[in-house]
Design a protein around this motif. Structure first.
Motif, PDB file in Angstrom:
ATOM      1  N   ASP A  73     -12.954  12.823   9.717  1.00  0.00           N
ATOM      2  CA  ASP A  73     -12.252  12.136   8.638  1.00  0.00           C
ATOM      3  C   ASP A  73     -12.560  12.787   7.295  1.00  0.00           C
ATOM      4  O   ASP A  73     -11.658  12.986   6.468  1.00  0.00           O
ATOM      5  N   ARG A  74     -13.843  13.135   7.072  1.00  0.00           N
ATOM      6  CA  ARG A  74     -14.201  13.804   5.815  1.00  0.00           C
ATOM      7  C   ARG A  74     -13.506  15.158   5.691  1.00  0.00           C
ATOM      8  O   ARG A  74     -13.009  15.519   4.620  1.00  0.00           O
ATOM      9  N   GLN A  76     -10.703  16.090   7.106  1.00  0.00           N
ATOM     10  CA  GLN A  76      -9.271  15.888   6.849  1.00  0.00           C
ATOM     11  C   GLN A  76      -9.008  15.508   5.399  1.00  0.00           C
ATOM     12  O   GLN A  76      -8.048  15.982   4.780  1.00  0.00           O
ATOM     13  N   LYS A  77      -9.870  14.653   4.852  1.00  0.00           N
ATOM     14  CA  LYS A  77      -9.689  14.250   3.454  1.00  0.00           C
ATOM     15  C   LYS A  77      -9.902  15.422   2.499  1.00  0.00           C
ATOM     16  O   LYS A  77      -9.167  15.583   1.523  1.00  0.00           O
ATOM     17  N   GLU A  78     -10.915  16.249   2.786  1.00  0.00           N
ATOM     18  CA  GLU A  78     -11.157  17.413   1.938  1.00  0.00           C
ATOM     19  C   GLU A  78      -9.985  18.386   2.005  1.00  0.00           C
ATOM     20  O   GLU A  78      -9.554  18.945   0.993  1.00  0.00           O
ATOM     21  N   LYS A  81      -7.126  16.923   0.149  1.00  0.00           N
ATOM     22  CA  LYS A  81      -7.375  17.019  -1.293  1.00  0.00           C
ATOM     23  C   LYS A  81      -7.104  18.424  -1.800  1.00  0.00           C
ATOM     24  O   LYS A  81      -6.496  18.615  -2.868  1.00  0.00           O
ATOM     25  N   ALA A 159      -3.790  12.214   3.023  1.00  0.00           N
ATOM     26  CA  ALA A 159      -4.943  11.790   2.233  1.00  0.00           C
ATOM     27  C   ALA A 159      -5.153  10.287   2.313  1.00  0.00           C
ATOM     28  O   ALA A 159      -6.261   9.804   2.107  1.00  0.00           O
ATOM     29  N   ASP A 160      -4.117   9.528   2.596  1.00  0.00           N
ATOM     30  CA  ASP A 160      -4.200   8.065   2.643  1.00  0.00           C
ATOM     31  C   ASP A 160      -4.024   7.602   4.087  1.00  0.00           C
ATOM     32  O   ASP A 160      -2.933   7.724   4.648  1.00  0.00           O
TER      33      ASP A 160
END
Length: 302
Positions: A73-74, A76-78, A81, A159-160
């Motif tokens: 999850d981290r 994917q978010k990075e 972003k 991101a969401d």
């Protein structure tokens, strides 16, 4: 004759005489050793240890799985972003390019007007060609902007987690989920959501209908069942005391009566106690009801 070894118990033997009238032979048999008692405590402790080890392995597997999920999850978010930042930079560049083409178009229009007023048809032709070139250029920039906006929306969804989830739903279901974002962020709520959905399908309720969303509101706890709401003011029905079941029938066909042991002490058979437990009654309750029934029927206990 050999001597017995010290501290070694002698074998116990049993001597049996032959039948009368038979030869006077004597049979000697060694007595069977008593069976060793099972070590229940050791077995129980061993079972408890195995359960504890299995629980520890399960907990460790869940911890590792959660850690991998969090790391993914981290990542994917990075990644989302980074993509979002890149898209923003490209969007700014495209907006600048659009502004530049607008300036070029205005300059070409002014040059064309000046050339026509001066009767310089060659300069007018050049200005007209410039206008066509700028128009094509502007069209390509607009197409690029549309593609970039699509990529920006995709980056926003990635991101969401909520938008990522609703992107695969119908507009009606997506609107319902956005009203209840905890059904995505909370694991327990998400599991409850899945069960409620499949329960609706099992009941023949079609998704994306008013009946479906009413069902989901009730199952998720966002609304009360109509029947439950109507029964709030109703008095509960009086509790009924369960009647004692018939006593088990013996092989001879007669029902076994509880065995009194003086005064009000009653002894129940194993079968009667099983029946009492199956009926949710204590032994005392079961015995009292049996005695009451027998007294009503004029039975005499011994």
């Amino acid at each position: 004759m050999a001597k017995n070894e010290p501290n070694k118990p002698e074998d116990e033997i049993e001597v049996a005489a032959a039948e009368p009238g038979a030869d006077a032979d004597v049979t000697v048999e060694a007595a069977a050793e008593p069976a060793a008692e099972p070590d229940w405590k050791a077995q129980f402790e061993g079972a408890q240890q195995k359960i504890a080890e299995a629980e520890a392995k399960r907990a460790e597997a869940e911890r590792l799985a959660q850690a991998r999920a969090d790391e993914l999850d981290r990542a994917q978010k990075e990644s989302a972003k980074t993509r979002s930042a890149a898209v923003s930079a490209e969007m700014l560049a495209i907006d600048n390019a659009i502004a530049n083409t607008e300036h070029e178009r205005n300059d070409a229009k002014a040059a064309y007007k000046t050339a026509m007023e001066a009767g310089d048809f060659e300069a007018a032709a050049e200005a007209q060609a410039k206008l066509s070139e700028v128009a094509v250029k502007a069209q390509r920039i607009k197409e690029g902007k549309a593609e970039l906006e699509r990529r920006a929306e995709a980056a926003k969804v990635q991101a969401d987690p909520l938008e990522q989830y609703v992107a695969q739903l119908s507009p009606q279901s997506a609107a319902w989920i956005r009203k209840h974002p905890e059904t995505v962020s909370d694991t327990a709520k998400r599991d409850l959501l899945q069960r409620a959905h499949y329960k609706a399908l099992g009941a023949g309720i079609r998704p994306d209908t008013d009946e479906y969303f009413q069902h989901m509101d009730v199952e998720m706890g966002y609304a009360q069942r109509q029947a439950a709401a109507d029964d709030i003011d109703d008095d509960p029905p009086p509790a009924r005391t369960p009647a004692a079941p018939a006593a088990p029938v013996s092989r001879g066909g007669a029902a076994q009566a509880p065995q009194p042991r003086g005064g009000n002490v009653v002894r129940l058979t194993a079968a009667q106690r099983e029946i009492a437990a199956a009926c949710g009654m204590t032994d005392a309750e079961y015995a009292k009801q049996l005695l009451a029934i027998q007294r009503e029927n004029g039975a005499t206990t011994h």
